[in-house]
Design an enzyme around this catalytic site. Structure first.
Site, PDB file in Angstrom:
ATOM      1  N   ARG A 124      72.622  56.575  91.604  1.00 58.58           N
ATOM      2  CA  ARG A 124      73.540  57.716  91.753  1.00 58.58           C
ATOM      3  C   ARG A 124      73.075  58.912  90.932  1.00 58.58           C
ATOM      4  O   ARG A 124      73.351  60.064  91.285  1.00 58.58           O
ATOM      5  CB  ARG A 124      74.964  57.285  91.351  1.00 58.58           C
ATOM      6  CG  ARG A 124      76.081  58.254  91.750  1.00 58.58           C
ATOM      7  CD  ARG A 124      77.446  57.594  91.581  1.00 58.58           C
ATOM      8  NE  ARG A 124      78.562  58.433  92.006  1.00 58.58           N
ATOM      9  CZ  ARG A 124      79.366  59.107  91.187  1.00 58.58           C
ATOM     10  NH1 ARG A 124      79.171  59.053  89.875  1.00 58.58           N
ATOM     11  NH2 ARG A 124      80.357  59.841  91.660  1.00 58.58           N
ATOM     12  N   ILE A 177      80.919  64.984  94.657  1.00 60.91           N
ATOM     13  CA  ILE A 177      80.481  63.640  95.059  1.00 60.91           C
ATOM     14  C   ILE A 177      81.676  62.723  94.771  1.00 60.91           C
ATOM     15  O   ILE A 177      82.307  62.838  93.716  1.00 60.91           O
ATOM     16  CB  ILE A 177      79.221  63.205  94.271  1.00 60.91           C
ATOM     17  CG1 ILE A 177      78.745  61.801  94.644  1.00 60.91           C
ATOM     18  CG2 ILE A 177      79.417  63.295  92.777  1.00 60.91           C
ATOM     19  CD1 ILE A 177      77.399  61.417  93.976  1.00 60.91           C
ATOM     20  N   SER A 178      82.012  61.849  95.726  1.00 61.24           N
ATOM     21  CA  SER A 178      83.204  61.004  95.578  1.00 61.24           C
ATOM     22  C   SER A 178      83.030  60.002  94.437  1.00 61.24           C
ATOM     23  O   SER A 178      81.915  59.611  94.102  1.00 61.24           O
ATOM     24  CB  SER A 178      83.463  60.235  96.872  1.00 61.24           C
ATOM     25  OG  SER A 178      83.502  61.104  97.974  1.00 61.24           O
ATOM     26  N   LYS A 179      84.177  59.585  93.850  1.00 58.09           N
ATOM     27  CA  LYS A 179      84.172  58.552  92.804  1.00 58.09           C
ATOM     28  C   LYS A 179      83.575  57.259  93.356  1.00 58.09           C
ATOM     29  O   LYS A 179      83.917  56.871  94.484  1.00 58.09           O
ATOM     30  CB  LYS A 179      85.621  58.199  92.434  1.00 58.09           C
ATOM     31  CG  LYS A 179      86.297  59.104  91.474  1.00 58.09           C
ATOM     32  CD  LYS A 179      87.777  58.788  91.467  1.00 58.09           C
ATOM     33  CE  LYS A 179      88.089  57.627  90.541  1.00 58.09           C
ATOM     34  NZ  LYS A 179      89.469  57.681  90.022  1.00 58.09           N
TER      35      LYS A 179
END
Ligand code: SAH
Length: 276
Positions: A92, A118-120
């Site tokens: 990530r 950016i999503s969790k």
């Protein structure tokens, strides 16, 4: 001409074709045919991403950091073995700006520019688990052909690529579409096709999709997504509730029609109209 209007290439895309250097047989590559145009800034960004130096002592390149992130997600309820393996496989830290790299493995959304995030990881994991539960009814157990709406920085599409036969991802912000492409090129991820376009109309040339996932929430699930969902397929998307909040909605399609179920309360960026 936008890439949305160009013919879809076959999967998987050999790297040399993505890079636009032509095929081994000497036939013109995608770049030469105008399918994927190499752009100097994009190539530079890919080279920069590939060279990115992670601050020493953090060990962010190590699988250990990802393992700890996944263990924390397991403690919160993640249990799908394939999703766990997919999250372990994708670094990530390569998808966030250098200044945020220290936070790359925290369970938090992070800015990626252009007002987007950016999503969790826990949300990515939850949505992928919901998609995989749909896939469990298929013989392959895979997500099959996937449509993602909202490419962003490309992190989730890289995770999806570990679980799917092939993935098409649409982004409406040109700069993010280019950024995601650079990130994926740097990781040599070749099972994805990125499309610049308004994802509210889906991507008909790739339909039908066994799985559809949205990373941005609208007032309703667009009809185009329902139409492009394969029979036996599953869609997961954030949708606004009457009270102005959002919930994850799952839609399963079978011969009889579409079945909708409502799940967790969530907070996604809005599904916007048109292109930037
Ligand atoms: N999956 C992404 C999350 C990005 S946030 C990641 O891993 O980084 C959601 C993204 O949806 C944003 O980049 C936003 O620009 C995009 N988006 C919003 N409305 C859209 C639309 N109509 N079509 C395509 N993308 C859209």
């Amino acid at each position: 001409m936008t890439s949305a209007q160009r013919p879809a290439p076959k999967f998987p895309l050999p790297l040399e074709r993505i890079a636009g250097s032509g095929t081994r047989s000497g036939a013109p590559g995608l770049a030469a045919r105008g399918v994927l145009r190499p752009q100097a800034p994009m190539q530079q960004a890919a080279a920069d991403a590939a060279r990115r130096v992670v601050p020493s002592g953090l060990g962010l390149d190590s699988i250990e950091v990802r393992r700890r992130m996944v263990q924390r997600l397991q403690a919160k309820g993640l249990h799908d073995a394939a999703v766990i393996a997919a999250l372990l496989a994708v670094p990530r830290d390569r998808f966030v700006d250098t200044a945020l790299v220290n936070q790359a493995y925290e369970d938090t959304s992070l800015p990626i520019g252009h007002g987007q995030t950016i999503s969790k990881p826990s949300i990515v994991a939850r949505m992928l688990e919901l998609l995989m539960q749909g896939a469990a009814t298929r013989r392959s157990g895979s997500l099959g052909r996937v449509l993602e709406v909202g490419t962003g920085c490309g992190y989730q599409v890289a995770v999806l690529a570990q679980l799917a036969r092939d993935v098409i991802s649409i982004e409406r912000v040109r700069a993010l579409h280019d950024k995601a492409r650079a990130h994926l090129l740097a990781l040599r991820e070749m099972r994805v096709r990125l499309v610049y376009g308004d994802g509210r109309i889906g991507h008909a040339p790739g339909a039908p999709y066994q799985s559809i996932i949205a990373a941005a929430g609208g007032d309703a699930v667009p009809q185009a997504w329902l139409d492009q969902l394969a029979s036996g397929g599953r869609l997961v998307a954030p949708v606004a509730t009457q009270g102005g909040r959002q919930q994850l909605v799952v839609v399963d399609r079978d011969e009889q029609g579409w079945q909708r179920s409502v799940h967790d309360a969530v907070h996604f960026v809005p599904l916007k109209v048109g292109l930037d």
